[in-house]
Design a protein around this motif. Structure first.
Motif, PDB file in Angstrom:
ATOM      1  N   MET A   1      68.091  60.363  36.830  1.00 41.22           N
ATOM      2  CA  MET A   1      69.112  59.359  37.067  1.00 41.22           C
ATOM      3  C   MET A   1      68.868  58.193  36.115  1.00 41.22           C
ATOM      4  N   ILE A   2      69.971  57.597  35.641  1.00 40.39           N
ATOM      5  CA  ILE A   2      69.890  56.401  34.803  1.00 40.39           C
ATOM      6  C   ILE A   2      70.764  55.318  35.426  1.00 40.39           C
ATOM      7  N   ILE A   3      70.472  54.082  35.053  1.00 40.00           N
ATOM      8  CA  ILE A   3      71.237  52.937  35.546  1.00 40.00           C
ATOM      9  C   ILE A   3      71.942  52.275  34.370  1.00 40.00           C
ATOM     10  N   GLU A   4      73.240  52.161  34.477  1.00 44.21           N
ATOM     11  CA  GLU A   4      74.042  51.394  33.518  1.00 44.21           C
ATOM     12  C   GLU A   4      74.028  49.944  33.994  1.00 44.21           C
ATOM     13  N   HIS A   5      73.785  49.014  33.067  1.00 46.00           N
ATOM     14  CA  HIS A   5      73.697  47.585  33.384  1.00 46.00           C
ATOM     15  C   HIS A   5      74.694  46.841  32.515  1.00 46.00           C
ATOM     16  N   ALA A   6      75.535  46.010  33.132  1.00 49.23           N
ATOM     17  CA  ALA A   6      76.461  45.168  32.362  1.00 49.23           C
ATOM     18  C   ALA A   6      76.639  43.839  33.074  1.00 49.23           C
ATOM     19  N   LEU A   7      76.529  42.753  32.307  1.00 50.53           N
ATOM     20  CA  LEU A   7      76.887  41.427  32.812  1.00 50.53           C
ATOM     21  C   LEU A   7      78.333  41.180  32.413  1.00 50.53           C
ATOM     22  N   LEU A   8      79.185  41.011  33.406  1.00 49.61           N
ATOM     23  CA  LEU A   8      80.618  40.865  33.176  1.00 49.61           C
ATOM     24  C   LEU A   8      80.997  39.390  33.277  1.00 49.61           C
ATOM     25  N   HIS A   9      81.307  38.777  32.165  1.00 51.97           N
ATOM     26  CA  HIS A   9      81.747  37.381  32.122  1.00 51.97           C
ATOM     27  C   HIS A   9      83.268  37.389  32.268  1.00 51.97           C
ATOM     28  N   VAL A  10      83.742  36.984  33.430  1.00 51.94           N
ATOM     29  CA  VAL A  10      85.171  37.004  33.730  1.00 51.94           C
ATOM     30  C   VAL A  10      85.772  35.655  33.331  1.00 51.94           C
ATOM     31  N   VAL A  11      86.962  35.714  32.756  1.00 55.94           N
ATOM     32  CA  VAL A  11      87.662  34.499  32.356  1.00 55.94           C
ATOM     33  C   VAL A  11      87.752  33.564  33.571  1.00 55.94           C
ATOM     34  N   PRO A  12      87.313  32.313  33.424  1.00 55.50           N
ATOM     35  CA  PRO A  12      87.369  31.369  34.549  1.00 55.50           C
ATOM     36  C   PRO A  12      88.773  31.283  35.144  1.00 55.50           C
ATOM     37  N   VAL A  49      80.429  35.170  36.570  1.00 55.82           N
ATOM     38  CA  VAL A  49      79.624  36.241  35.985  1.00 55.82           C
ATOM     39  C   VAL A  49      79.246  37.233  37.088  1.00 55.82           C
ATOM     40  N   TYR A  50      79.458  38.509  36.791  1.00 54.04           N
ATOM     41  CA  TYR A  50      79.159  39.586  37.733  1.00 54.04           C
ATOM     42  C   TYR A  50      78.140  40.518  37.106  1.00 54.04           C
ATOM     43  N   LEU A  51      77.281  41.057  37.942  1.00 60.06           N
ATOM     44  CA  LEU A  51      76.317  42.066  37.509  1.00 60.06           C
ATOM     45  C   LEU A  51      76.817  43.417  38.010  1.00 60.06           C
ATOM     46  N   LEU A  52      77.068  44.323  37.074  1.00 58.26           N
ATOM     47  CA  LEU A  52      77.488  45.678  37.421  1.00 58.26           C
ATOM     48  C   LEU A  52      76.336  46.625  37.147  1.00 58.26           C
ATOM     49  N   LEU A  53      75.934  47.357  38.176  1.00 59.40           N
ATOM     50  CA  LEU A  53      74.920  48.401  38.054  1.00 59.40           C
ATOM     51  C   LEU A  53      75.545  49.710  38.516  1.00 59.40           C
ATOM     52  N   VAL A  54      75.543  50.694  37.631  1.00 63.94           N
ATOM     53  CA  VAL A  54      76.107  52.003  37.964  1.00 63.94           C
ATOM     54  C   VAL A  54      75.024  53.045  37.759  1.00 63.94           C
ATOM     55  N   ALA A  55      74.788  53.852  38.774  1.00 64.52           N
ATOM     56  CA  ALA A  55      73.834  54.954  38.649  1.00 64.52           C
ATOM     57  C   ALA A  55      74.601  56.221  38.272  1.00 64.52           C
ATOM     58  N   TRP A  56      74.089  56.881  37.253  1.00 63.67           N
ATOM     59  CA  TRP A  56      74.646  58.149  36.775  1.00 63.67           C
ATOM     60  C   TRP A  56      73.542  59.202  36.818  1.00 63.67           C
ATOM     61  N   LEU A  79      90.645  46.614  33.763  1.00 63.56           N
ATOM     62  CA  LEU A  79      89.549  45.643  33.794  1.00 63.56           C
ATOM     63  C   LEU A  79      89.233  44.904  32.502  1.00 63.56           C
ATOM     64  N   HIS A  80      89.388  45.522  31.371  1.00 66.23           N
ATOM     65  CA  HIS A  80      88.840  44.942  30.143  1.00 66.23           C
ATOM     66  C   HIS A  80      89.465  43.613  29.741  1.00 66.23           C
ATOM     67  N   HIS A  81      90.675  43.336  30.134  1.00 65.95           N
ATOM     68  CA  HIS A  81      91.308  42.064  29.758  1.00 65.95           C
ATOM     69  C   HIS A  81      90.746  40.865  30.525  1.00 65.95           C
ATOM     70  N   PRO A  85      82.982  36.823  26.875  1.00 64.73           N
ATOM     71  CA  PRO A  85      83.104  37.861  25.857  1.00 64.73           C
ATOM     72  C   PRO A  85      83.005  39.258  26.478  1.00 64.73           C
ATOM     73  N   PHE A  86      83.278  40.262  25.656  1.00 67.19           N
ATOM     74  CA  PHE A  86      83.176  41.635  26.133  1.00 67.19           C
ATOM     75  C   PHE A  86      81.712  41.945  26.429  1.00 67.19           C
ATOM     76  N   PRO A  87      81.429  42.622  27.555  1.00 65.98           N
ATOM     77  CA  PRO A  87      80.029  42.834  27.961  1.00 65.98           C
ATOM     78  C   PRO A  87      79.265  43.812  27.076  1.00 65.98           C
ATOM     79  N   VAL A  88      77.971  43.553  26.983  1.00 60.93           N
ATOM     80  CA  VAL A  88      77.043  44.508  26.380  1.00 60.93           C
ATOM     81  C   VAL A  88      76.600  45.423  27.517  1.00 60.93           C
TER      82      VAL A  88
END
Length: 119
Positions: A1-12, A49-56, A79-81, A85-88
């Motif tokens: 199993m791996i964990i995808e990590h993304a910090l999502l900066h949402v437009v205020p 700012v949101y933390l997204l963790l997805v297990a695959w 979601l992408h709009h 900035p766009f998340p790493v």
């Protein structure tokens, strides 16, 4: 199993819209082969700012399967709009998981933005 990590900066000012769109998008990602579960957490110090963790199950389930699918185009449109900035996005191998014996683990599972795929 791996964990995808993304910090999502949402437009205020768009967090309510983002949360509603994300709730809709969970049915997309949870139907994908290799999806295990996800957790979306909202920042306390930075509520845009949101933390997204997805297990695959495997890295390729995310990078090739999900991202190469028609469903990903739907996810992207929902979601992408919201991101600036766009998340790493990075991937991690779980090393340690620990919980307090006195913690009610069921309470953390029943949050509105957590979903699980097949067992």
């Amino acid at each position: 199993m791996i964990i995808e990590h993304a910090l999502l900066h949402v437009v205020p000012g768009r967090t309510d819209e983002f949360e509603a769109a994300f709730a809709d998008a969970t049915s997309i990602i949870s139907s994908m082969p290799g999806f295990v579960n996800l957790t979306l957490s909202k920042g306390i110090e930075h509520p845009d700012v949101y933390l997204l963790l997805v297990a695959w199950e495997r890295l390729e389930d995310h990078t090739e399967g999900f991202r190469g699918s028609a469903e990903y185009q739907e996810w992207k449109a929902l979601l992408h709009h919201f991101y600036e900035p766009f998340p790493v996005v990075e991937h991690y191998l779980p090393m340690l998981k620990m919980a307090s014996i006195t913690t009610n683990l069921e309470r953390s599972v029943d949050t509105p933005h957590q979903c699980s795929g097949r067992a």
